[in-house]
Design an enzyme around this catalytic site. Structure first.
Site, short mmCIF file in Angstrom:
data_model
loop_
_atom_site.label_atom_id
_atom_site.label_comp_id
_atom_site.label_asym_id
_atom_site.label_seq_id
_atom_site.Cartn_x
_atom_site.Cartn_y
_atom_site.Cartn_z
N CYS A 116 0.85 -1.19 0.00
CA CYS A 116 0.00 0.00 0.00
C CYS A 116 0.89 1.24 0.00
O CYS A 116 1.79 1.36 0.84
CB CYS A 116 -0.89 -0.02 1.24
SG CYS A 116 -1.90 1.46 1.41
N CYS A 175 -5.20 1.02 6.40
CA CYS A 175 -5.28 2.49 6.46
C CYS A 175 -6.57 3.04 5.85
O CYS A 175 -6.81 4.24 5.91
CB CYS A 175 -4.07 3.12 5.79
SG CYS A 175 -4.05 3.00 3.99
N HIS A 224 -11.25 -1.50 -7.71
CA HIS A 224 -12.48 -2.28 -7.64
C HIS A 224 -12.17 -3.74 -7.99
O HIS A 224 -11.17 -4.03 -8.62
CB HIS A 224 -13.53 -1.73 -8.61
CG HIS A 224 -14.05 -0.38 -8.20
ND1 HIS A 224 -13.42 0.79 -8.57
CD2 HIS A 224 -15.12 -0.02 -7.44
CE1 HIS A 224 -14.09 1.81 -8.05
NE2 HIS A 224 -15.12 1.36 -7.37
N ASP A 251 -14.81 -10.76 -13.74
CA ASP A 251 -14.42 -11.14 -15.10
C ASP A 251 -12.94 -11.52 -15.19
O ASP A 251 -12.30 -11.34 -16.22
CB ASP A 251 -14.76 -10.02 -16.09
CG ASP A 251 -14.06 -8.71 -15.74
OD1 ASP A 251 -13.23 -8.70 -14.80
OD2 ASP A 251 -14.33 -7.69 -16.39
N CYS A 291 -8.87 -4.85 -9.95
CA CYS A 291 -8.43 -3.79 -10.85
C CYS A 291 -7.96 -2.64 -9.96
O CYS A 291 -8.77 -1.96 -9.33
CB CYS A 291 -9.61 -3.39 -11.72
SG CYS A 291 -9.22 -2.13 -12.92
N ARG A 337 -11.12 -10.28 -10.93
CA ARG A 337 -10.12 -9.31 -11.42
C ARG A 337 -10.08 -8.15 -10.44
O ARG A 337 -11.00 -7.33 -10.39
CB ARG A 337 -10.49 -8.80 -12.82
CG ARG A 337 -9.61 -7.62 -13.28
CD ARG A 337 -9.83 -7.28 -14.75
NE ARG A 337 -11.21 -6.88 -15.02
CZ ARG A 337 -11.61 -5.60 -15.13
NH1 ARG A 337 -10.75 -4.61 -14.97
NH2 ARG A 337 -12.88 -5.32 -15.38
N HIS A 352 -8.31 3.93 -0.64
CA HIS A 352 -8.98 3.35 -1.81
C HIS A 352 -7.93 2.78 -2.75
O HIS A 352 -6.92 3.43 -3.06
CB HIS A 352 -9.78 4.45 -2.54
CG HIS A 352 -10.32 4.02 -3.87
ND1 HIS A 352 -11.50 3.31 -3.99
CD2 HIS A 352 -9.83 4.17 -5.12
CE1 HIS A 352 -11.72 3.07 -5.29
NE2 HIS A 352 -10.72 3.58 -5.99
N CYS A 390 0.28 3.07 3.60
CA CYS A 390 0.73 2.57 4.91
C CYS A 390 1.81 1.50 4.83
O CYS A 390 2.34 1.09 5.86
CB CYS A 390 -0.46 2.05 5.69
SG CYS A 390 -1.13 0.51 5.03
N CYS A 446 -6.86 -4.13 -19.45
CA CYS A 446 -7.84 -3.11 -19.10
C CYS A 446 -7.21 -1.74 -18.85
O CYS A 446 -7.92 -0.74 -18.75
CB CYS A 446 -8.66 -3.54 -17.89
SG CYS A 446 -7.73 -3.58 -16.36
FE FE Z 1 -2.81 1.08 3.49
#
Ligand code: FE
Length: 133
Positions: A48, A100, A106, A110, A121, A119, A103, A51, A66
């Site tokens: 991440c 943390c 998603h 598929d 993504c 998947r 975001h 964090c 994609c």
């Molecule tokens: Fe994090």
């Protein structure tokens, strides 16, 4: 040590680049095919960018075409949080860092059928790659 979930907005703003902040803290999406890890297939771990928690491993990364890094599974299921997202007129499942709250992207149904069919993504901007060395 501070719980990453208690870090203030101002502190995140200072700690992250503008692009990382937009993705991680404002649930933004980087433009397709522009992220540094989209076509990146080295051996190692993806942490991440907020964090430092290990979220994905390179052995689950695949080329989905994609425009964003795609993984078939998280490094550990406890590492991520999934949440229903109805923004932008779509029903999607948002993926967040469980440590943390940042975001990440998603998850869509598929992915490769022989590897679980999912998947993940994920925005490059939410990740930091660590080489196996
Ligand atoms: Fe994090």
């Amino acid at each position: 040590m501070t719980d990453p979930k208690d870090i203030s907005d101002a502190q995140w703003c200072e700690k992250l680049t503008p692009e990382q902040y937009h993705v991680l803290r404002e649930a933004g999406t980087e433009r397709a095919f522009t992220g540094q890890y989209d076509k990146h297939f080295e051996d190692g771990s993806y942490r991440c960018a907020g964090c430092g928690e290990v979220l994905f491993e390179s052995d689950s990364k695949y080329n989905s075409g994609c425009g964003w890094p795609a993984f078939t599974r998280p490094a550990q299921s406890e590492g991520i949080e999934e949440r229903r997202d109805t923004s932008h007129g779509m029903i999607r499942t948002e993926v967040l860092c469980n440590n943390c709250g940042g975001h990440l992207g998603h998850v869509f149904p598929d992915g490769p059928p022989d590897q679980g069919g999912l998947r993940y993504c994920i925005n490059s901007a939410s990740l930091d790659f660590e080489d196996k060395g």
